[in-house]
Scaffold this active site. Structure first.
Site, PDB file in Angstrom:
ATOM      1  N   CYS A  88      -2.601  -2.841   9.151  1.00 29.91           N
ATOM      2  CA  CYS A  88      -3.078  -2.146   7.947  1.00 29.91           C
ATOM      3  C   CYS A  88      -4.148  -1.101   8.229  1.00 29.91           C
ATOM      4  O   CYS A  88      -3.972   0.072   7.876  1.00 29.91           O
ATOM      5  CB  CYS A  88      -3.597  -3.161   6.950  1.00 29.91           C
TER       6      CYS A  88
ATOM      7  N   ALA B  93     -19.322  -6.613  16.087  1.00 29.06           N
ATOM      8  CA  ALA B  93     -18.985  -5.572  17.059  1.00 29.06           C
ATOM      9  C   ALA B  93     -18.093  -6.147  18.158  1.00 29.06           C
ATOM     10  O   ALA B  93     -18.012  -7.348  18.336  1.00 29.06           O
ATOM     11  CB  ALA B  93     -20.274  -5.024  17.661  1.00 29.06           C
ATOM     12  N   GLY B  94     -17.435  -5.274  18.858  1.00 33.15           N
ATOM     13  CA  GLY B  94     -16.552  -5.713  19.942  1.00 33.15           C
ATOM     14  C   GLY B  94     -15.476  -4.676  20.207  1.00 33.15           C
ATOM     15  O   GLY B  94     -15.744  -3.468  20.138  1.00 33.15           O
TER      16      GLY B  94
ATOM     17  N   PHE C 217      -4.814  -7.290  -1.595  1.00 35.31           N
ATOM     18  CA  PHE C 217      -5.947  -7.270  -0.655  1.00 35.31           C
ATOM     19  C   PHE C 217      -5.924  -8.452   0.311  1.00 35.31           C
ATOM     20  O   PHE C 217      -6.927  -8.783   0.924  1.00 35.31           O
ATOM     21  CB  PHE C 217      -7.270  -7.248  -1.429  1.00 35.31           C
TER      22      PHE C 217
ATOM     23  N   ARG D  51       0.565  -5.775  16.233  1.00 31.84           N
ATOM     24  CA  ARG D  51       0.454  -4.394  15.762  1.00 31.84           C
ATOM     25  C   ARG D  51      -1.000  -3.918  15.851  1.00 31.84           C
ATOM     26  O   ARG D  51      -1.900  -4.588  15.388  1.00 31.84           O
ATOM     27  CB  ARG D  51       0.990  -4.274  14.332  1.00 31.84           C
TER      28      ARG D  51
ATOM     29  N   LYS E 104      -5.810 -10.321  16.001  1.00 30.28           N
ATOM     30  CA  LYS E 104      -6.890 -11.227  15.601  1.00 30.28           C
ATOM     31  C   LYS E 104      -6.359 -12.641  15.790  1.00 30.28           C
ATOM     32  O   LYS E 104      -5.151 -12.832  15.971  1.00 30.28           O
ATOM     33  CB  LYS E 104      -7.341 -10.968  14.157  1.00 30.28           C
TER      34      LYS E 104
ATOM     35  N   GLU F 298      -3.920 -11.261   6.699  1.00 32.00           N
ATOM     36  CA  GLU F 298      -3.030 -12.099   7.494  1.00 32.00           C
ATOM     37  C   GLU F 298      -3.780 -13.341   7.929  1.00 32.00           C
ATOM     38  O   GLU F 298      -4.945 -13.267   8.316  1.00 32.00           O
ATOM     39  CB  GLU F 298      -2.592 -11.354   8.755  1.00 32.00           C
TER      40      GLU F 298
ATOM     41  N   THR G 128       0.846  -1.198   0.000  1.00 33.64           N
ATOM     42  CA  THR G 128       0.000   0.000   0.000  1.00 33.64           C
ATOM     43  C   THR G 128       0.881   1.247   0.000  1.00 33.64           C
ATOM     44  O   THR G 128       1.709   1.423   0.892  1.00 33.64           O
ATOM     45  CB  THR G 128      -0.903  -0.018   1.246  1.00 33.64           C
TER      46      THR G 128
ATOM     47  N   LYS H 169      -7.157   0.897  -2.906  1.00 36.00           N
ATOM     48  CA  LYS H 169      -6.691   0.054  -1.795  1.00 36.00           C
ATOM     49  C   LYS H 169      -7.025   0.696  -0.435  1.00 36.00           C
ATOM     50  O   LYS H 169      -7.524   0.039   0.476  1.00 36.00           O
ATOM     51  CB  LYS H 169      -5.179  -0.166  -1.936  1.00 36.00           C
TER      52      LYS H 169
HETATM   53  C1  UGA Z   1      -6.793  -6.190   6.187  1.00 32.82           C
HETATM   54  C2  UGA Z   1      -7.758  -6.367   5.007  1.00 32.82           C
HETATM   55  O1  UGA Z   1      -8.843  -7.222   5.398  1.00 32.82           O
HETATM   56  C3  UGA Z   1      -7.035  -6.981   3.808  1.00 32.82           C
HETATM   57  O2  UGA Z   1      -7.925  -7.045   2.703  1.00 32.82           O
HETATM   58  C4  UGA Z   1      -5.857  -6.087   3.449  1.00 32.82           C
HETATM   59  O3  UGA Z   1      -5.122  -6.627   2.344  1.00 32.82           O
HETATM   60  C5  UGA Z   1      -4.944  -5.981   4.644  1.00 32.82           C
HETATM   61  O4  UGA Z   1      -5.673  -5.412   5.757  1.00 32.82           O
HETATM   62  C6  UGA Z   1      -3.791  -5.074   4.249  1.00 32.82           C
HETATM   63  O5  UGA Z   1      -4.040  -3.903   3.942  1.00 32.82           O
HETATM   64  O6  UGA Z   1      -2.667  -5.580   4.131  1.00 32.82           O
HETATM   65  P1  UGA Z   1      -5.783  -7.802   8.096  1.00 32.82           P
HETATM   66  O7  UGA Z   1      -5.119  -6.584   8.654  1.00 32.82           O
HETATM   67  O8  UGA Z   1      -5.021  -9.067   7.941  1.00 32.82           O
HETATM   68  O9  UGA Z   1      -6.376  -7.491   6.618  1.00 32.82           O
HETATM   69  O10 UGA Z   1      -6.994  -8.074   9.089  1.00 32.82           O
HETATM   70  P2  UGA Z   1      -8.569  -8.303   8.971  1.00 32.82           P
HETATM   71  O11 UGA Z   1      -8.867  -9.743   8.920  1.00 32.82           O
HETATM   72  O12 UGA Z   1      -9.138  -7.449   7.930  1.00 32.82           O
HETATM   73  O13 UGA Z   1      -9.041  -7.754  10.408  1.00 32.82           O
HETATM   74  C7  UGA Z   1      -8.780  -6.396  10.776  1.00 32.82           C
HETATM   75  C8  UGA Z   1      -9.292  -6.109  12.155  1.00 32.82           C
HETATM   76  O14 UGA Z   1     -10.693  -5.990  12.159  1.00 32.82           O
HETATM   77  C9  UGA Z   1      -8.965  -7.171  13.200  1.00 32.82           C
HETATM   78  O15 UGA Z   1      -8.515  -6.512  14.367  1.00 32.82           O
HETATM   79  C10 UGA Z   1     -10.290  -7.869  13.461  1.00 32.82           C
HETATM   80  O16 UGA Z   1     -10.388  -8.373  14.764  1.00 32.82           O
HETATM   81  C11 UGA Z   1     -11.257  -6.710  13.256  1.00 32.82           C
HETATM   82  N1  UGA Z   1     -12.625  -7.145  12.865  1.00 32.82           N
HETATM   83  C12 UGA Z   1     -12.820  -7.807  11.695  1.00 32.82           C
HETATM   84  C13 UGA Z   1     -13.706  -6.796  13.668  1.00 32.82           C
HETATM   85  O17 UGA Z   1     -13.542  -6.171  14.744  1.00 32.82           O
HETATM   86  N2  UGA Z   1     -14.968  -7.140  13.262  1.00 32.82           N
HETATM   87  C14 UGA Z   1     -15.199  -7.805  12.103  1.00 32.82           C
HETATM   88  O18 UGA Z   1     -16.376  -8.073  11.793  1.00 32.82           O
HETATM   89  C15 UGA Z   1     -14.092  -8.151  11.292  1.00 32.82           C
END
Ligand code: UGA
Length: 476
Positions: free
Chosen positions: A258, A250-251, A150, A325, A318, A153, A122, A202
């Site tokens: 990212c 939610a939470g 996109f 991070r 997660k 992790e 990005t 992005k």
């Molecule tokens: C995110 C994007 O989903 C990817 O598409 C993108 O490529 C990536 O960033 C990046 O820019 O490199 P990532 O950081 O691996 O991916 O994590 P996510 O799975 O998207 O979760 C992000 C955060 O949202 C986590 O802390 C998760 O716990 C939280 N989350 C996710 C919620 O609180 N509620 C949800 O319903 C979903």
């Protein structure tokens, strides 16, 4: 088959290099950190991604993937150079592109005319233009494209192999089509667009995902005040096909490497342009508020206790990663320590890293030890392991009763019956149906089932996050 150099063996670079090799290209991944490089060459990858070890080993054995630190050896023969270096946040929230431009300068010293430089990680909007300007200054004709990544992790290989779409931005369609052609064997819609649109797209994708989460967190506060249940709201809105169920949980809110950095970079970019990114700023603010709320709930339960103590289950941002991070748990722990609260914490993967980053708590291997004598508990990451905990045992060994479910994944009704003072986010005391509603998602483990069936609690807690970890067999 094209000859490709990927610059940077981080999370994006390793997966991109191995993925492109899987598509039949000849790939050299360049990594300047000698220690990291020698570990990779020895077969020890610095990141854990389902399917990645196998993919890298297979493509190396097939002679399609190599690792090196020599730009001089690898760049001159490359048709394409993919930039996959870090763009960490600067103190003002903007994105630091130092690594990108250092890499570009070195590439330009060795590249042959006509090479195509592709930004994969990005980068701020306009980076492609700056790369093109540098090449012009250096007197080398290059094509520059943006091909944002996109992947998530924990399921990066899966996402590479099965992308929702492939986006390529360039200043002319021939260049964009040529770069898109590298991925021709993947079945995915391809969007050819301008370079700036690809770069901004992005940021927009991450920002809208974060917005959905913050929106639901705002709904959680409203639900709580109205004695409605946000997990039901999530189901009601998520079944609308125009909305869909993803990223509505939610939470404690979002963290990671990212979303936080991309949203602040986008906000800084907007304000430089004289624009006020009101929605993005509110999304960040709501997210921060969730952590504050958790701290409040924990402090309330420890007030006036002698030697107050809190247990934290889960540290990573997660599940299925040791990445800390932007992790809400660490912020919350720091706040609790400032208040003189004793903290014990458990995480299946991130204990050592957390200890190095935030010393002070007792980081323990055994989740039950974390709960012993605690006045309050916080579940901060929805690791499946917590689904199998014996919550009756936990209740009996805690000093207090408060359980803050930071991910809304635990069965409130069952825990309340055990005597916990359960607090989720937007989960008001049960006020509707006579019987507890069944948990909605399929159980993650063979043992798990829903708690409405009178099953024993220690097997009843179902983790319901929809996207945690892709099955490794789906990968290639
Ligand atoms: C995110 C994007 O989903 C990817 O598409 C993108 O490529 C990536 O960033 C990046 O820019 O490199 P990532 O950081 O691996 O991916 O994590 P996510 O799975 O998207 O979760 C992000 C955060 O949202 C986590 O802390 C998760 O716990 C939280 N989350 C996710 C919620 O609180 N509620 C949800 O319903 C979903």
């Amino acid at each position: 088959m094209s000859r490709i150099c990927v610059i940077g063996a981080g999370y994006v670079g390793l997966v991109t290099g191995a993925g492109l090799a899987h598509l039949g290209h000849s790939v050299v991944t360049l990594e300047v950190d000698r220690e990291r490089l020698s570990r990779i060459i020895a077969g020890r990858l610095p990141i854990q991604e389902p399917g990645l070890d196998e993919l890298v080993a297979e493509k190396r054995a097939a002679g399609l993937l190599e690792f090196s630190d020599s730009y001089a050896a690898a760049i001159p023969s490359a048709d394409y150079v993919f930039l996959a270096v870090n763009t960490p946040p600067l103190p003002d929230g903007d994105s630091d592109t130092t690594f990108v431009f250092n890499a570009v300068r070195t590439v330009l010293e060795h590249a042959r005319p006509g090479v195509t430089i592709v930004t994969k990680s990005t980068v701020p909007v306009g980076t492609g233009d700056r790369i093109e300007a540098l090449a012009t200054e250096a007197g080398i004709r290059v094509d520059v494209a943006s091909n944002p990544e996109f992947m998530r992790e924990g399921r990066a290989v899966y996402d590479f192999m099965r992308p929702d779409r492939i986006v390529v931005g360039a200043s002319d369609t021939t260049v964009a089509a040529k770069v898109a052609g590298l991925f021709a064997s993947l079945e995915a819609p391809t969007i050819l667009t301008s370079r700036r649109s690809a770069e901004l797209g992005k940021y927009a994708a991450n920002a809208i995902l974060a917005t959905r989460i913050s929106f639901m967190n705002e709904m959680a506060s409203i639900s709580e005040a109205l004695e409605a249940d946000v997990t039901e709201i999530e189901r009601i809105v998520g079944t609308d096909t125009r909305i869909g169920p993803a990223f509505l949980q939610a939470g404690l809110g979002w963290g990671g490497s990212c979303f936080p950095k991309d949203l602040s970079a986008l906000s800084v970019t907007a304000s430089r342009l004289g624009l006020d990114a009101r929605i993005i700023n509110a999304v960040v603010q709501v997210n921060h508020g969730q952590r504050e709320r958790a701290v409040e709930l924990l402090l309330e339960a420890t007030a006036n206790r002698p030697d107050p103590s809190v247990g934290i289950l889960g540290l990573a941002f997660k599940p299925h990663t040791d990445d800390l991070r932007g992790a809400p748990a660490l912020d919350i722990i720091e706040r609790l320590l400032e208040q003189g609260i004793r903290v014990r914490a458990h995480d299946p993967a991130a204990l050592a890293a957390a200890n190095a980053q935030v010393p002070g708590p007792d980081y323990l291997d055994d989740p039950y030890e974390v709960t012993r004598g605690a006045d309050a508990l916080l579940l901060a990451t929805e690791w499946p392991i917590y689904s199998g905990l014996d919550w009756a045992r936990i209740r009996s060994q805690m000093r207090g009763r408060r359980l803050v479910d930071g991910r809304n994944v635990l069965p409130r009704e069952v825990l309340e019956r055990l005597g916990f003072d359960y607090r989720g986010f937007g989960r008001a005391p049960w006020a509707g149906l006579d019987e507890p509603a069944p948990l909605r998602e399929r159980p993650r483990s063979a043992h798990a089932t829903h708690p409405g069936n009178g099953v024993k609690l220690d097997t009843a807690v179902v983790i319901r996050r929809h996207d945690a970890g892709a099955p490794a067999e789906n990968v290639a």
